[in-house]
Scaffold this motif. Structure first.
Motif, PDB file in Angstrom:
ATOM      1  N   LEU A  85       0.824  -1.194   0.000  1.00 33.58           N
ATOM      2  CA  LEU A  85       0.000   0.000   0.000  1.00 33.58           C
ATOM      3  C   LEU A  85       0.865   1.254   0.000  1.00 33.58           C
ATOM      4  O   LEU A  85       1.805   1.373   0.792  1.00 33.58           O
ATOM      5  N   SER A  86       0.531   2.191  -0.849  1.00 32.65           N
ATOM      6  CA  SER A  86       1.277   3.448  -0.909  1.00 32.65           C
ATOM      7  C   SER A  86       1.127   4.247   0.379  1.00 32.65           C
ATOM      8  O   SER A  86       1.992   5.064   0.710  1.00 32.65           O
ATOM      9  N   SER A  87       0.041   4.031   1.107  1.00 32.66           N
ATOM     10  CA  SER A  87      -0.262   4.812   2.306  1.00 32.66           C
ATOM     11  C   SER A  87       0.476   4.353   3.555  1.00 32.66           C
ATOM     12  O   SER A  87       0.364   4.982   4.610  1.00 32.66           O
ATOM     13  N   LEU A  88       1.237   3.274   3.465  1.00 35.96           N
ATOM     14  CA  LEU A  88       1.960   2.797   4.647  1.00 35.96           C
ATOM     15  C   LEU A  88       3.013   3.808   5.077  1.00 35.96           C
ATOM     16  O   LEU A  88       3.555   4.545   4.249  1.00 35.96           O
ATOM     17  N   PRO A  89       3.341   3.835   6.361  1.00 35.51           N
ATOM     18  CA  PRO A  89       4.398   4.750   6.832  1.00 35.51           C
ATOM     19  C   PRO A  89       5.707   4.513   6.080  1.00 35.51           C
ATOM     20  O   PRO A  89       6.052   3.383   5.735  1.00 35.51           O
ATOM     21  N   ALA A  90       6.433   5.596   5.842  1.00 34.54           N
ATOM     22  CA  ALA A  90       7.656   5.535   5.046  1.00 34.54           C
ATOM     23  C   ALA A  90       8.671   4.544   5.619  1.00 34.54           C
ATOM     24  O   ALA A  90       9.288   3.773   4.874  1.00 34.54           O
ATOM     25  N   ASP A  91       8.851   4.550   6.942  1.00 38.23           N
ATOM     26  CA  ASP A  91       9.828   3.639   7.548  1.00 38.23           C
ATOM     27  C   ASP A  91       9.429   2.182   7.335  1.00 38.23           C
ATOM     28  O   ASP A  91      10.284   1.326   7.113  1.00 38.23           O
ATOM     29  N   LEU A  92       8.141   1.898   7.417  1.00 40.23           N
ATOM     30  CA  LEU A  92       7.673   0.538   7.188  1.00 40.23           C
ATOM     31  C   LEU A  92       7.883   0.131   5.733  1.00 40.23           C
ATOM     32  O   LEU A  92       8.304  -0.992   5.451  1.00 40.23           O
ATOM     33  N   LYS A  93       7.619   1.025   4.813  1.00 44.99           N
ATOM     34  CA  LYS A  93       7.811   0.707   3.394  1.00 44.99           C
ATOM     35  C   LYS A  93       9.275   0.386   3.111  1.00 44.99           C
ATOM     36  O   LYS A  93       9.583  -0.537   2.345  1.00 44.99           O
ATOM     37  N   ARG A  94      10.160   1.133   3.740  1.00 48.42           N
ATOM     38  CA  ARG A  94      11.586   0.844   3.554  1.00 48.42           C
ATOM     39  C   ARG A  94      11.926  -0.546   4.072  1.00 48.42           C
ATOM     40  O   ARG A  94      12.673  -1.300   3.440  1.00 48.42           O
TER      41      ARG A  94
END
Length: 311
Positions: free
Chosen positions: A249-258
């Motif tokens: 999901l694009s809406s996930l927190p940036a740190d989690l996406k990393r």
């Protein structure tokens, strides 16, 4: 297999924009205490669970929060699960991913799988039984076709698109078309005689749904006689298709996406057993993907949608 630094570098551009987002006031684990990994039903529910459960376990360790596997009943369930925000990470086919994007689901593709032939993609094929009289598409006029799912690439969208380009309308050519629900079910319809042809995916001579089903002892005639991959004949093969992506999901927190990206980048070496389970040990690695890689699939779906509206 891609070098880890190469893969991280290839994905870094797409993630750079995340650094511009305002810092979250709280750690992402407080807002996303649990993650759901969704998977489309290429196999039956048990087979899909067996294939993806080790990945969910690996992601649980890598991300530090529980990652629960959800095996969808159909392709649309994955799309709608991500639309609702209930599925944070998903494995898509290329057409179901394209449909998600086309209908407004905000997702970022991460990687797709590189198969044993070195390609990060596959083909759509139409199988018939080798002991049948059917040798060409024209031979199947008026016969029954088992498709997979409306949102399946190899099991519906690609055969409709490429057969139309060669002068054959699927619905006009075949006497009856049915959606079997999974790739395995489409093959079973063919082996049991309820379909004369079946649409499916094909990676290589040694890696397809048919070879995987044969390895599991699932291929049998109605009388129980075992079948092998040589008992099937391909009468249609599409152009090359990009393999479906893992997407978040694009809406996930940036740190989690990393962390999700890092986990997938590390997967082939950090947990080789989980990685090998995805393909029965046949895949060579992972390839970074972007939305642009699926633009041809989006155009294919737009063409098929337009053809459907005409009929």
């Amino acid at each position: 297999m891609l070098d880890r630094r190469t893969l991280v570098g290839a994905l870094a551009g797409g993630l750079a924009a995340l650094a511009l987002q305002p810092a979250l006031a709280q750690d992402w684990k407080t807002t996303v205490p649990e993650i759901t990994l969704g998977a489309i039903p290429v196999e039956n529910a048990t087979g899909t669970t067996d294939r993806y459960a080790p990945l969910a376990a690996y992601l649980t360790k890598a991300l530090g929060v529980p990652v629960k596997l959800r095996v969808a009943n159909d392709y649309a369930a994955v799309i709608e699960g991500q639309r609702a925000g209930n599925i944070q990470i998903a494995f898509y086919g290329p057409a179901s991913f394209a449909r998600a994007v086309m209908t407004g689901v905000k997702v970022d593709p991460i990687v797709n799988q590189k198969h044993d032939n070195g390609a990060s993609g596959y083909y759509s094929v139409l199988y018939v039984r080798a002991d049948s009289p059917y040798r060409t598409i024209a031979d199947l006029k008026g016969r029954n076709l088992a498709l997979v799912d409306p949102n399946s690439t190899s099991g519906n969208q690609a055969p409709r698109f490429f057969l139309n380009k060669s002068g054959h309308d699927v619905d006009a050519l075949f006497g009856k078309t049915v959606y079997a629900g999974s790739h395995e079910n489409a093959v079973l319809a063919l082996t049991q005689g309820t379909a004369d042809a079946a649409a499916n995916l094909w990676n290589s001579e040694t890696d397809s749904v048919v070879t995987r089903m044969a390895a599991k002892g699932m291929l049998k005639k109605p009388d129980g006689t075992p079948l092998s991959p040589s008992d099937f004949r391909i009468v249609f093969k599409s152009a090359f298709l990009p393999e479906g992506p893992f997407a978040m999901l694009s809406s996930l927190p940036a740190d989690l996406k990393r962390k999700i990206v890092e986990a997938f980048v590390a997967l082939p070496t950090a947990d080789k057993a989980a990685f090998d389970r995805l393909s029965d040990g046949k895949d060579l690695g992972l390839t970074p993907v972007t939305l642009e890689d699926y633009q041809p699939i989006i155009e294919m779906l737009k063409f098929n949608d337009a053809q459907r509206r005409k009929s």
